[in-house]
Design a protein around this motif. Structure first.
Motif, short mmCIF file in Angstrom:
data_model
loop_
_atom_site.label_atom_id
_atom_site.label_comp_id
_atom_site.label_asym_id
_atom_site.label_seq_id
_atom_site.Cartn_x
_atom_site.Cartn_y
_atom_site.Cartn_z
N ASN A 107 0.85 -1.18 0.00
CA ASN A 107 0.00 0.00 0.00
C ASN A 107 0.89 1.25 0.00
O ASN A 107 1.67 1.45 0.95
N PRO A 108 0.82 2.10 -1.03
CA PRO A 108 1.63 3.31 -1.04
C PRO A 108 1.42 4.20 0.18
O PRO A 108 2.35 4.89 0.61
N ALA A 109 0.21 4.20 0.74
CA ALA A 109 -0.02 5.03 1.93
C ALA A 109 0.80 4.52 3.11
O ALA A 109 1.33 5.32 3.89
N VAL A 110 0.92 3.21 3.25
CA VAL A 110 1.75 2.63 4.30
C VAL A 110 3.22 2.95 4.04
O VAL A 110 3.96 3.34 4.94
N THR A 111 3.64 2.79 2.80
CA THR A 111 5.02 3.07 2.43
C THR A 111 5.39 4.53 2.71
O THR A 111 6.45 4.82 3.25
N ILE A 112 4.51 5.45 2.33
CA ILE A 112 4.75 6.87 2.57
C ILE A 112 4.76 7.16 4.06
O ILE A 112 5.60 7.92 4.57
N GLY A 113 3.84 6.57 4.81
CA GLY A 113 3.82 6.78 6.26
C GLY A 113 5.10 6.34 6.93
O GLY A 113 5.63 7.05 7.80
N ILE A 114 5.62 5.19 6.53
CA ILE A 114 6.87 4.69 7.09
C ILE A 114 8.03 5.61 6.71
O ILE A 114 8.89 5.92 7.54
N ALA A 115 8.05 6.07 5.45
CA ALA A 115 9.13 6.94 5.00
C ALA A 115 9.10 8.29 5.73
O ALA A 115 10.16 8.82 6.11
#
Length: 250
Positions: A67-75
């Motif tokens: 999920n890009p939203a998860v990836t962005i949140g982690i970043a």
């Protein structure tokens, strides 16, 4: 993790997620499906099981973000952006692949999406079923501001707990994080999914929408490009806000 492992893991995991998710939507929506009209609860659990299967499958290779939203949140939380593009690329390719696979599973039902005709029992069928909702989200009320707010809040309700799960030592040791996230997705669907269909994942919405626009489905209707920005922007904003909130509060 190497870039190759991350890409392959995210492609496979996201494809499984969309296969289950679009599959359950097709099962509930299409005529000549044994699960037709079985309801929203079935859809919510189908998506949850898709998260479960996809995340556990991808975890050894990529961590199973899907999920890009998860990836962005982690970043945003960690400040590590160097592999974000690999995750996003894998997620988009996987989402499109999963949509194609779901289409192939229900190929006969899609091909039977005719304007009129008689069913096996001799009764007239209804008209063609709009098919976009099988692949992507459609708001119940077309209000861009309200729809965007819904997607932002629903995505925070997903990503912030996922970030916080990393502080729960027992979850990581027991290997049950993906299971808990799957139930979280079911809960979001049941509680927050009514207004927009809870995209909460840009790849989950955009990838299948692209596929829908190209698939040779009879009477498939529009691909809804006028709305497409909302289920992309909302989750990305929600993911970024989750990273900021987590970084500031925990």
């Amino acid at each position: 993790m190497s870039n190759g492992d991350i890409f392959v893991g995210e492609v496979i995991g996201t494809a499984i997620l969309i296969l289950f998710g679009a599959g359950v939507c097709a099962a509930v929506t299409l005529r000549h499906s044994k699960a037709r009209a079985s309801g929203w609860v079935v859809i919510a659990f189908g998506w949850g099981f898709g998260v479960l299967a996809g995340a556990y499958t991808a975890a050894p290779l990529s961590g199973g973000q899907l999920n890009p939203a998860v990836t962005i949140g982690i970043a945003v939380d960690t400040g590590k952006w160097d592999k974000v593009w690999v995750y996003l690329l894998g997620q988009m390719v996987g989402a499109m692949l999963g949509a194609v696979l779901a289409y192939l599973v229900y190929l006969a039902q899609f091909n039977a999406n005719v304007t009129s005709g008689s069913g096996e029992d001799g009764a007239d069928d209804d008209g063609p079923t709009p098919t976009l909702g099988i692949f992507s989200t459609i708001p119940e009320i077309n209000n861009p501001v309200a729809n965007l707010i819904t997607e932002i809040i629903a995505t925070i309700a997903l990503v912030l707990p996922i970030l916080a799960f990393g502080l729960t030592k027992g979850l990581g040791e027991s290997g049950t994080t993906a299971l808990v996230v799957a139930f979280l997705v079911v809960g979001i669907g049941l509680s927050l999914g009514g207004p927009t269909g809870y995209a909460i994942n840009p790849a989950r919405d955009l990838g299948p929408r692209i596929v829908h626009s190209f698939l040779p489905i009879p009477n498939k209707g529009t691909s809804g490009w006028g709305y497409a920005i909302i289920p992309v922007a909302g989750p990305l904003i929600g993911g970024a806000l989750s990273g900021l909130i987590y970084n500031a509060a925990f």
